[in-house]
Design an enzyme around this catalytic site. Structure first.
Site, PDB file in Angstrom:
ATOM      1  N   GLU A  80     -17.254 -17.468 -62.254  1.00 27.79           N
ATOM      2  CA  GLU A  80     -16.260 -18.533 -62.170  1.00 27.79           C
ATOM      3  C   GLU A  80     -14.912 -17.860 -61.970  1.00 27.79           C
ATOM      4  O   GLU A  80     -14.385 -17.199 -62.862  1.00 27.79           O
ATOM      5  CB  GLU A  80     -16.258 -19.383 -63.444  1.00 27.79           C
ATOM      6  CG  GLU A  80     -17.469 -20.281 -63.585  1.00 27.79           C
ATOM      7  CD  GLU A  80     -17.343 -21.249 -64.750  1.00 27.79           C
ATOM      8  OE1 GLU A  80     -16.372 -21.132 -65.538  1.00 27.79           O
ATOM      9  OE2 GLU A  80     -18.213 -22.115 -64.895  1.00 27.79           O
ATOM     10  N   ASP A 104      -6.589 -23.122 -72.518  1.00 28.92           N
ATOM     11  CA  ASP A 104      -6.890 -21.696 -72.642  1.00 28.92           C
ATOM     12  C   ASP A 104      -6.111 -21.069 -73.787  1.00 28.92           C
ATOM     13  O   ASP A 104      -4.945 -21.397 -74.027  1.00 28.92           O
ATOM     14  CB  ASP A 104      -6.569 -20.951 -71.340  1.00 28.92           C
ATOM     15  CG  ASP A 104      -7.576 -21.233 -70.254  1.00 28.92           C
ATOM     16  OD1 ASP A 104      -8.765 -21.342 -70.581  1.00 28.92           O
ATOM     17  OD2 ASP A 104      -7.172 -21.360 -69.086  1.00 28.92           O
TER      18      ASP A 104
END
Length: 265
Positions: free
Chosen positions: A41, A52
């Site tokens: 990915e 994140d």
């Protein structure tokens, strides 16, 4: 049905385009292919991601500081496609940073032309998702959709209806690199629910750090595990210490394989 994970438990890993630098990233991708990692990915870096944690945020900031953009990321995808037998690259593009300043049509056309095995559109508001699904379908570009293990039925149904590469099942709310290991019992019901709605693979991520975690998500019914922050952290540590990034990541990937899978590598 997607063939991205031909031999469960499959393995997908995340790295940002441009971090490590592309000459190193090319070596890393070659190593991943040799180790028969199924999917890379590849994030097109963007700043200030709310999903994140600090490890991936630092990585994105380094890549952005180096000037990495969509064109650079897709050039890497083209190189990977031309020389790798097993590894496939899925592009993760952020709606606000990467897609909206261009256009949905431009981005989908470019990603499809690169030979990417799929696209995951991050942070897309509901109003733009129908256009995304339609354009990706018309371009023959497989789509990775996402939902949480605790998502409402309507969100799960949308993810199942529009996934053509795989469904990325996020095991828990929070930021990447945080939270507990996957709970096999808690994952079984959402995975079973997806199975009734789609025959594309289900890949579970967030909190996957060890071979035991990979085993847990597979035992819960997932086709693959997605490992992000530990991979990015390993690459960061190797760069800082001046070590061979591909070698360090190779050791990490080998350690992520459940014991019954390692003998086939």
């Amino acid at each position: 049905m997607s063939d991205l994970f031909p031999r469960p438990p499959g393995l997908a890993v995340f790295l940002n385009a441009g971090d490590p630098p592309f000459d190193v990233l090319d070596d890393v991708a070659d190593m991943l292919d040799e180790h028969e990692v199924d999917v890379l990915e590849l994030g097109v870096p963007f700043p200030d991601s709310i999903s994140d944690g600090p490890v991936i945020r630092r990585s994105a900031d380094r890549a952005l500081a180096a000037g990495t953009d969509l064109k650079d990321a897709l050039a890497f995808v083209e190189r990977s496609r031309s020389r790798h037998r097993h590894l496939r690259v899925v592009v993760l593009a952020d709606w606000a940073h990467t897609v909206r300043p261009r256009s949905m049509a431009q981005v989908i056309t470019a990603v499809a032309a690169s030979g990417a095995a799929g696209v995951l559109l991050h942070g897309a508001p509901p109003r733009v998702r129908p256009d995304f699904y339609d354009r990706a379908g018309a371009a023959g570009l497989p789509v990775v959709t996402t939902c949480y293990a605790t998502s409402a039925p309507g969100i799960v149904a949308e993810a199942a209806a529009h996934a053509s590469a795989y469904v990325y099942l996020v095991t828990h709310y929070g930021t990447s690199g945080s939270g507990p290991a996957p709970d096999q019992g808690a994952l079984r019901a959402p995975i079973d629910a997806l199975r009734t709605l789609t025959d594309v693979p289900v890949a579970a991520g967030f909190g996957v750090r060890t071979a035991a975690d990979v085993e847990r998500v597979h035992a819960a019914g997932a086709d693959a595990a997605v490992v992000g922050s530990p991979v990015v952290a390993c690459a960061e540590a190797a760069l800082v210490a001046g070590r061979d990034v591909a070698a360090d990541l190779g050791a990490l990937v080998t350690g992520l394989r459940p014991h019954h899978s390692r003998s086939s590598l």
